[in-house]
Design an enzyme around this catalytic site. Structure first.
Site, PDB file in Angstrom:
ATOM      1  CD  GLU A 253     -28.105 -39.442 -60.990  1.00  0.00           C
ATOM      2  OE1 GLU A 253     -28.376 -39.611 -62.252  1.00  0.00           O
ATOM      3  OE2 GLU A 253     -29.342 -39.725 -60.009  1.00  0.00           O
ATOM      4  CD  GLU A 356     -31.769 -36.044 -58.864  1.00  0.00           C
ATOM      5  OE1 GLU A 356     -30.750 -35.390 -58.872  1.00  0.00           O
ATOM      6  OE2 GLU A 356     -32.281 -36.663 -59.611  1.00  0.00           O
TER       7      GLU A 356
END
Length: 504
Positions: A253, A356
């Site tokens: 991220e 994820e």
């Protein structure tokens, strides 16, 4: 307080011995949500068993439902006509799209912490449940490089400030107790080779502009090469322990660290990732002999596509190192899946892989609603070029941790270490309806349906047979006919709020 339910209603299994080996039924327990969990302890744990394709002229239907069915198996005869008034699913087996890489979960510190808290017999059931052919057949694992929010503490592999030569770099107790042993056990159980992806959440705090593993901060430019060397050391260290990596993402991220996030993070613009990849990380991996490691960029939500990957893939010097685009699930509910089609059209030689996904805001024991939402998006993503899906934590405790910032999540398996039990959530089974049967090398095919409440995905199995996954979002059961233009029909009924996998 939980209470044991009466024995589940048994459903007749036709020709079961031909399709199923060593199946064990759910031991159900009701909590406060709309379905049940299946309880595993040191003496008993449900496993679906090895479920094979049926003989020619028949088809197999595997069902899980809100009402409590878990991998219920029926084998039925193929028909020469469709059921009147049934919802029809029409397959086009010649219209082929992406090849599937596989499905799996994360070897987080929290997962390992919970698993090793169990008795050895129950640990065995955990690994069988996820990785063995009798379980749901995971073929992927994601390994955090050092700590994440799903750890019990803050740490990196070199917390000695200014150690640019990484003389003090070393693996930690988390690697030796919670990650590597679990990975090696999983590796020994899988039918297909276990593909392992590594991902860093944050560099050592002294390499970041804010001097912290979390919060708003970026990698200091003078540490670009030391941090690349830091990543290479991880790949080498795990290989020395018998864990060979398949893939790597440069950052988890990466846009998160550009704002004030409380989890472990590092901020990366597209341009900074591009420069670090082409000038430091890519060459460092090549020099160390890891040019075949499959680097995947982005590792974030799809709402920032395609603009966040364009600078990296439009520069040939950075693009040469990139094999795929990694995605997270968290913005799927707010972003149209057609953006995945756009990415595929722009970069057809790069695969898309979801790396994820997790429900946040704590656990909900027995929630079919969460399980349904999860697999609905999983099937939608597969229908838009995703080559697989990796869940996040494979096991959490009864509050959704441990987690050093107390940001609790949900997981397919919930561990009660004090009772030496774990609970298989409904989402464990909805994931398994895909991961167990849509194997690496399968190819997605197109389909159409007359129904408005059915979500579908269909695949050509490497064997030449066919796999269809159908999710019924409706509160009523439906008669369904599956046909592929071969003048044969698969007629069956799907219960309300249920998922089925069809093999033929």
């Amino acid at each position: 307080e939980s209470a044991q339910l009466p024995a589940m209603r048994k459903v007749t299994i036709v020709l079961a011995l031909l399709c199923c080996v060593a199946a064990q039924e759910c031991n159900p327990r009701q909590f406060t949500y709309d379905s049940v969990v299946c309880v595993c302890d040191a003496t008993y744990c449900d496993q679906p068993g090895v479920i094979e394709f049926p003989e020619e002229g028949s088809f197999t239907v595997i069902t899980s439902s809100r009402e409590g069915l878990r991998f219920n198996v029926e084998t039925l005869p193929v028909s020469s006509e469709e059921t009147p008034d049934a919802e029809v699913v029409t397959l086009n087996k010649e219209d082929v799209y992406q090849t599937i890489l596989g499905f799996g979960g994360g070897f987080s510190d929290s997962t390992g912490y919970n698993v090793v808290s169990l008795s050895s017999e129950l640990q065995d059931q955990f690994f069988i449940s996820y990785f063995a052919p009798e379980g749901i057949g995971y073929t992927f694992g994601r390994i955090p490089i050092a700590g994440t929010d799903c750890s019990t503490r803050i740490y990196s592999y070199d917390d000695v400030e200014g150690d640019v030569d990484l003389e003090y770099w070393s693996l930690t107790e988390e690697d030796h107790e919670y990650k590597i042993p679990l990975i090696l056990r999983a590796h020994d159980l899988t039918t297909y080779p276990l593909k392992l992806i590594a991902t860093p959440w944050a560099p050592p705090a002294w390499m970041k502009s804010n001097g912290a593993v979390n919060g708003s901060g970026v990698l200091i430019r003078e540490f670009f090469q030391p941090y690349a060397n830091y990543i290479v050391k991880f790949v080498e260290a795990y290989e020395a322990e018998g864990v060979e990596l398949w893939g790597l993402t440069p950052a988890n991220e990466p846009l998160g660290g550009l704002i004030d996030w409380d989890i472990n993070t590092c901020g990366w613009s597209s341009e900074s990732i591009r420069d670090w990849l082409k000038d430091n990380l890519g060459p460092a991996l090549d020099t160390a002999g890891y040019s075949g490691l499959k680097i995947m960029i982005h590792d974030f939500n799809r709402n920032t596509l395609p603009w966040n990957i364009d600078p990296i893939l439009e520069d040939p010097d950075s693009a040469q190192y990139v094999y795929g685009i990694a995605l997270h699930w968290y913005e799927d509910t707010r972003t149209n899946p057609e953006v995945l089609d756009e990415v595929h059209e722009l970069y057809p030689d790069r695969f898309i892989l979801y790396t994820e996904a997790a429900h946040e805001h704590g656990i909900q024991l027995g929630s079919w609603e969460r399980a349904e939402e999860y697999v609905n998006y999983m099937l939608d993503d597969l229908n838009h070029y995703s080559t697989g899906w990796l869940d996040w934590n494979m096991a959490l405790d009864t509050v959704g941790g441990p987690n050093w910032i107390h940001k609790y999540r949900d997981s397919p398996i919930i561990v009660d270490a004090e009772a030496d039990e774990f609970y298989k959530q409904p989402v464990f089974y909805t994931i398994g309806h895909v991961s167990k049967f849509v194997v690496p090398g399968a190819e997605r095919i197109s389909w159409s349906t007359t129904a408005t409440t059915l979500q579908v995905a269909a695949f050509n199995d490497p064997s030449g047979r066919t796999v269809v996954v159908i999710l019924n979002l409706a509160e009523v059961e439906e008669d369904v006919t599956v046909t592929d233009g071969s003048e044969t029909y698969l007629n069956f009924r799907i219960p309300a709020k249920a998922i089925q996998t069809i093999l033929y």
